[in-house]
Design an enzyme around this catalytic site. Sequence first.
Site, mmCIF file in Angstrom:
data_model
loop_
_atom_site.group_PDB
_atom_site.id
_atom_site.type_symbol
_atom_site.label_atom_id
_atom_site.label_comp_id
_atom_site.label_asym_id
_atom_site.label_seq_id
_atom_site.Cartn_x
_atom_site.Cartn_y
_atom_site.Cartn_z
ATOM 1 N N LEU A 233 25.045 55.417 -3.787
ATOM 2 C CA LEU A 233 23.910 55.496 -4.705
ATOM 3 C C LEU A 233 22.595 55.056 -3.950
ATOM 4 O O LEU A 233 21.627 55.801 -4.433
ATOM 5 C CB LEU A 233 24.013 54.413 -5.778
ATOM 6 C CG LEU A 233 24.463 54.821 -7.247
ATOM 7 C CD1 LEU A 233 24.159 53.650 -8.142
ATOM 8 C CD2 LEU A 233 23.510 56.166 -7.655
ATOM 9 N N SER A 234 22.644 54.328 -3.248
ATOM 10 C CA SER A 234 21.444 53.865 -2.737
ATOM 11 C C SER A 234 20.682 54.987 -1.787
ATOM 12 O O SER A 234 19.266 55.089 -1.879
ATOM 13 C CB SER A 234 21.470 52.520 -1.384
ATOM 14 O OG SER A 234 22.239 53.383 -0.445
ATOM 15 N N LYS A 235 21.397 55.948 -1.387
ATOM 16 C CA LYS A 235 20.430 57.138 -0.677
ATOM 17 C C LYS A 235 19.946 58.116 -1.667
ATOM 18 O O LYS A 235 19.133 58.668 -1.296
ATOM 19 C CB LYS A 235 21.290 57.956 0.243
ATOM 20 C CG LYS A 235 21.847 57.288 1.410
ATOM 21 C CD LYS A 235 22.757 58.059 2.565
ATOM 22 C CE LYS A 235 23.959 57.402 2.633
ATOM 23 N NZ LYS A 235 25.353 57.799 2.132
ATOM 24 N N ARG A 236 20.265 57.899 -2.920
ATOM 25 C CA ARG A 236 19.895 58.930 -3.991
ATOM 26 C C ARG A 236 18.980 58.631 -4.986
ATOM 27 O O ARG A 236 18.827 59.090 -6.014
ATOM 28 C CB ARG A 236 21.155 59.814 -4.657
ATOM 29 C CG ARG A 236 22.212 60.092 -3.603
ATOM 30 C CD ARG A 236 23.319 60.926 -4.321
ATOM 31 N NE ARG A 236 22.687 62.189 -4.757
ATOM 32 C CZ ARG A 236 22.210 62.314 -5.879
ATOM 33 N NH1 ARG A 236 22.099 61.352 -6.777
ATOM 34 N NH2 ARG A 236 21.583 63.592 -6.270
#
Length: 462
Positions: A233-236
Amino acid sequence: MTHRLRFAPSPTGNLHIGGARTALFNWLQARHAGGKFLLRIEDTDIARSTEESRQAILEALDWLGLDIDEDIVLQSTRRDVHVAAALRLLEEGKAYRCYCTPEELQAMREKATAEGRSPKYDGTWRNRTDHPPEGTPFTVRFAMPLDGTTVIDDIVLGEITVPNEELDDLIILRSDGTPTYNFVVVCDDAFMGVTTVCRGQDHMSNTFRQFHIYRALGHEVPRFAHLPLVDGLSKRKGSASVQHYRDIGYLREAVINYISRLGWSHGDQEIFSVEELVEKFDLADVNRSSGKYDEVKMAWVNEQWIKRLPAEELAVRLLPYLSDLGVETSADERLVSLVRQLQERSKTLVDMAEGARFAFQRPTAFDEKAVKKWIKPASRAAFEEILAALPGLDAFTPDELEAAIKSVAERHELGLGKVAQPIRIALTGTSVSPPIFDAIAIVGREETVHRMRAALHLYDDA
Ligand code: GLU
């Protein structure tokens, strides 16, 4: 005891899927236990907090249907209370003034690192009894216990123990008099009577420090539930906002269903209504890992919900997406029956609006490939015959249309597709639509005649 849970977002951007999951789990637990779901906006970071983000978060919670039980607490409005609480700890000797300059602190950290120790504050001013001259800037530090251990019995993670010597004497008031994050969270959770703090695992290290602040302030320490972080999730962050899914035509039921499964499960069941989640969800059943964020799975869940929701309800939800295409209509019987035909074949509401568009708007262009494939001299006579027959049909119903069109096709010894596709192209400009007889009935007699006439010229180049 009434269960009181809160969601405490910082208004520094949209509500993304990770934050929505935290909000949902708090809301579900509150609803499941007949407790309260509270909202606190943690807007003390003035440089990063915006009114726009605050509105966006409220809008996303509202869209998801996560209703809030009491007045929203704005952390920034409680500054005086926070400062007073810090000064009280100072008076009671549970906190102390630290006069170290930034340079001294930097040197302290470097020395500790060089000696292989953790770079925590060394307690210089905890022990000193002298007083620098009046007016010397100072911070207020919290006096953490120096020995022993702190044990948190986390609802999700179980018992976790930390030696107290690892806990820093954290600053609770900065030298400019502003209180710090870990301190105000405790003041506000106590003020709001929060009984269970449920938040991401990234807050775990704060929890051990906050634990001692609760005690020092004389408040009961709440229970904690630290949610596993979601892989992928963190990258998006940008595209994974709740608004993004609303905008691309996902249903709130689907978003809630999907995010409820990020760390929680109930047997092999995949599809849950909100009511079912309220009944079955319990923080005690949250897993220590939440699996991967999987957009393909989420799209699948959305398709299931598009199939499941009553057509009458979907029609209402479809209106804004139709409006985006320039179609202003109401959720009347005509739209509902159209929705019924599109339900099985639409992945999103955006998709469905595209599919419904032909009922309201004439095609502005004809798909070249479709024209090339289906508009052939062999079907011209049948097309013209159907066009001529439409005004005289008794009832303009799918059954009647089917009978009439099939008989023309048979007479011309043409398969139904060869006759139906050109009509579809005339009605929609493309070779996709709901079943052809339904599509014609929905467009209506006069309009179908108009569109077929307007498409006749395609045969001239065939
Ligand atoms: N404001 C914090 C955040 O957005 C949450 C703090 C908490 O839940 O205690 O990460």
